[in-house]
Design a protein around this motif. Structure first.
Motif, short mmCIF file in Angstrom:
data_model
loop_
_atom_site.label_atom_id
_atom_site.label_comp_id
_atom_site.label_asym_id
_atom_site.label_seq_id
_atom_site.Cartn_x
_atom_site.Cartn_y
_atom_site.Cartn_z
N GLY A 213 0.92 -1.50 0.02
CA GLY A 213 0.00 0.02 -0.19
C GLY A 213 0.56 1.16 0.08
O GLY A 213 0.52 2.31 -0.80
N VAL A 214 1.89 1.36 0.78
CA VAL A 214 2.46 2.27 0.80
C VAL A 214 3.48 2.60 -0.39
O VAL A 214 3.66 3.90 -1.04
N LEU A 215 3.99 1.63 -0.93
CA LEU A 215 4.88 1.41 -2.06
C LEU A 215 4.06 1.87 -3.50
O LEU A 215 4.74 2.92 -4.02
N GLY A 216 2.80 1.51 -3.38
CA GLY A 216 1.92 1.95 -4.42
C GLY A 216 1.58 3.29 -4.54
O GLY A 216 1.79 3.96 -5.76
N SER A 217 1.18 3.88 -3.41
CA SER A 217 0.74 5.34 -3.40
C SER A 217 2.01 6.18 -3.64
O SER A 217 2.07 7.16 -4.25
N HIS A 218 3.08 5.70 -2.94
CA HIS A 218 4.52 6.30 -2.94
C HIS A 218 4.93 6.41 -4.46
O HIS A 218 5.30 7.52 -5.02
N THR A 219 4.78 5.39 -5.33
CA THR A 219 5.12 5.09 -6.72
C THR A 219 4.23 6.04 -7.62
O THR A 219 4.81 6.97 -8.47
N VAL A 220 3.04 5.88 -7.49
CA VAL A 220 1.96 6.76 -8.31
C VAL A 220 2.37 8.43 -7.95
O VAL A 220 2.34 9.10 -9.06
N LEU A 221 2.41 8.80 -6.72
CA LEU A 221 2.53 10.29 -6.35
C LEU A 221 3.93 10.50 -6.72
O LEU A 221 4.09 11.96 -6.88
N ALA A 222 5.07 9.84 -6.64
CA ALA A 222 6.52 10.32 -7.23
C ALA A 222 6.14 10.51 -8.64
O ALA A 222 6.88 11.52 -9.07
N ALA A 223 5.41 9.82 -9.50
CA ALA A 223 5.19 10.03 -10.78
C ALA A 223 4.67 11.32 -11.11
O ALA A 223 4.98 12.10 -11.92
N VAL A 224 3.64 11.86 -10.01
CA VAL A 224 3.03 13.04 -10.29
C VAL A 224 3.84 14.01 -9.77
O VAL A 224 3.88 15.38 -10.20
N ALA A 225 4.79 13.95 -8.68
CA ALA A 225 5.63 15.03 -7.99
C ALA A 225 6.62 15.66 -8.88
O ALA A 225 6.84 16.70 -8.74
N ALA A 226 7.30 14.74 -9.49
CA ALA A 226 8.31 15.12 -10.04
C ALA A 226 8.09 16.36 -11.21
O ALA A 226 8.54 17.52 -11.27
N PRO A 227 7.00 16.26 -12.11
CA PRO A 227 6.72 17.50 -13.12
C PRO A 227 6.08 18.43 -12.09
O PRO A 227 6.12 19.74 -12.45
N MET A 228 5.30 18.21 -10.98
CA MET A 228 4.65 19.38 -10.31
C MET A 228 5.76 20.17 -9.58
O MET A 228 5.76 21.41 -9.59
N VAL A 229 6.82 19.56 -9.09
CA VAL A 229 7.89 20.15 -8.76
C VAL A 229 8.95 21.16 -9.56
O VAL A 229 8.90 22.28 -9.59
N LEU A 230 8.91 20.47 -10.90
CA LEU A 230 9.65 21.36 -11.76
C LEU A 230 8.84 22.33 -12.17
O LEU A 230 9.19 23.44 -12.50
N TRP A 231 7.32 22.41 -12.25
CA TRP A 231 6.59 23.27 -12.82
C TRP A 231 6.59 24.30 -11.55
O TRP A 231 6.78 25.62 -12.17
N THR A 232 6.51 23.95 -10.56
CA THR A 232 6.46 25.07 -9.55
C THR A 232 8.00 25.97 -9.48
O THR A 232 7.86 27.00 -9.29
N LEU A 233 8.92 25.13 -9.67
CA LEU A 233 10.00 25.66 -9.61
C LEU A 233 10.33 26.82 -10.81
O LEU A 233 10.89 28.01 -10.61
N SER A 234 9.88 26.42 -11.95
CA SER A 234 9.86 27.24 -13.23
C SER A 234 9.07 28.53 -12.99
O SER A 234 9.47 29.52 -13.20
N LEU A 235 8.16 28.47 -12.11
CA LEU A 235 7.12 29.61 -12.04
C LEU A 235 7.85 30.53 -11.32
O LEU A 235 7.94 31.88 -11.32
N ALA A 236 8.56 30.03 -10.01
CA ALA A 236 9.65 30.87 -9.11
C ALA A 236 10.40 31.56 -9.90
O ALA A 236 10.58 32.72 -9.76
N LEU A 237 11.54 30.74 -10.72
CA LEU A 237 12.26 31.31 -11.54
C LEU A 237 12.22 32.23 -12.48
O LEU A 237 12.80 33.05 -12.92
N ARG A 238 10.81 32.38 -12.81
CA ARG A 238 10.54 33.42 -13.92
C ARG A 238 9.59 34.58 -13.01
O ARG A 238 9.02 35.16 -13.83
N ASP A 239 9.67 34.56 -11.78
CA ASP A 239 9.08 35.41 -11.05
C ASP A 239 7.53 35.39 -11.28
O ASP A 239 6.97 36.81 -11.06
N ARG A 240 7.06 34.54 -11.34
CA ARG A 240 5.74 34.40 -11.55
C ARG A 240 5.17 33.85 -10.08
O ARG A 240 4.47 32.67 -10.04
#
Length: 143
Positions: free
Chosen positions: A79-106
């Motif tokens: 259960g932990v591994l499944g939720s971790h794996t699915v959310l890890a795949a979601v987290a990576a683009p979310m983190v990069l998107w969030t970072l990109s917005l900050a770096l562009r002063d948005r």
């Protein structure tokens, strides 16, 4: 001890470090400390990137590891591994998107998406440590 044997503990440490830095970064921005927030979040990102490199290296060296036991501990692990794996795949683009917005002063957009990114990133980092503990520390108890 080989590199493949040491990497799981190193990777868990990197995940734990990321969780702590994300939490401290959240606290910093809540306190209005933008520069501290930026440094902590970049540190969390670096820790996560190092984790990913270490994880991929471990997979290349030792392959996929299956939970050796059964019973309730196996069910918890899966259960932990499944939720971790699915959310890890979601987290990576979310983190990069969030970072990109900050770096562009948005910052208005950054703040909006960061409210969703933060809990996902924290969950993935904390459950990464939990997966390590379950698989490498507690699995022997399930046999």
């Amino acid at each position: 001890m080989t590199l493949g044997d040491a990497l799981p503990a190193v990777n868990a440490t990197l995940n734990g470090t990321s969780a702590v830095l994300v939490f401290l970064g959240w606290r910093a921005i809540r306190a209005g400390e933008r520069e501290r927030h930026r440094a902590l979040m970049l540190g969390a990102l670096a820790s996560s990137v190092l984790f990913l490199a270490g994880y991929l290296t471990r997979i290349a060296l030792t392959g996929v590891h299956r939970f050796p036991g059964g019973g309730p501990l196996r069910a918890i692990y899966l259960g932990v591994l499944g939720s971790h794996t699915v959310l890890a795949a979601v987290a990576a683009p979310m983190v990069l998107w969030t970072l990109s917005l900050a770096l562009r002063d948005r910052f208005r957009d950054h703040r909006r998406i960061a409210r969703r990114t933060l809990p996902v990133w924290l969950y993935v980092s904390v459950t990464g440590v939990a997966v390590y503990v379950l698989l490498y520390q507690l699995a022997g108890l399930a046999r």
